[in-house]
Design an enzyme around this catalytic site. Sequence first.
Site: not given
Length: 177
Positions: A26, A32, A67, A69, A87, A102, A112, A114, A159
């Site tokens: 980041h 990523h 959200c 990874h 979460e 983006y 960011e 991604e 995002w």
Amino acid sequence: MQQTAPLILVNESDEPIGTMEKMQAHREGLLHRAFSIFIFNRKRQMLLHQRADEKYHSGGLWTNACCSHPIPGEELIISAQRRLQEEMGFQCPLEEIFSFVYKAELDNNLVEHEFDHVLVGTYEGDIVPNKEEVQDFGYYSVDDIQRLLEKNPEDFTAWFKIAFPKVMDWVFVSGGK
């Protein structure tokens, strides 16, 4: 629970090219793999959550249900279901509907960048969010979300502002299939 596994670095075709520690990726703004989960109830309301103020970026901003990874070596859907449970305290079937790339400059001098896989699901049960991740949540009509985005775009994650109209096209133009 903060993710400690490295991120999966990818090229513009989402082909893995290596891994890197999350904060370093980041700071450097390297592309990523990520996922964004959008959850609806039977009334076609969308579940939003407000990120905890203590998050490493975008704290206090509103966004989609989850959200994160994927972990190297773990299937995307499995990672998404695991993180949704961690979460938001629930699981439901998820379907990938599209992906997009983006790049956005964030707070804390982070970037960011991604390849974001967008997944959708339907859920009606109890929601028990992780307080380290989420400070508020609720189901909102898409009309209310659209009004809030137009009035206060700074209250939403980078995002989410990109993905929301694409998800709405999928839900309402394609009929969700």
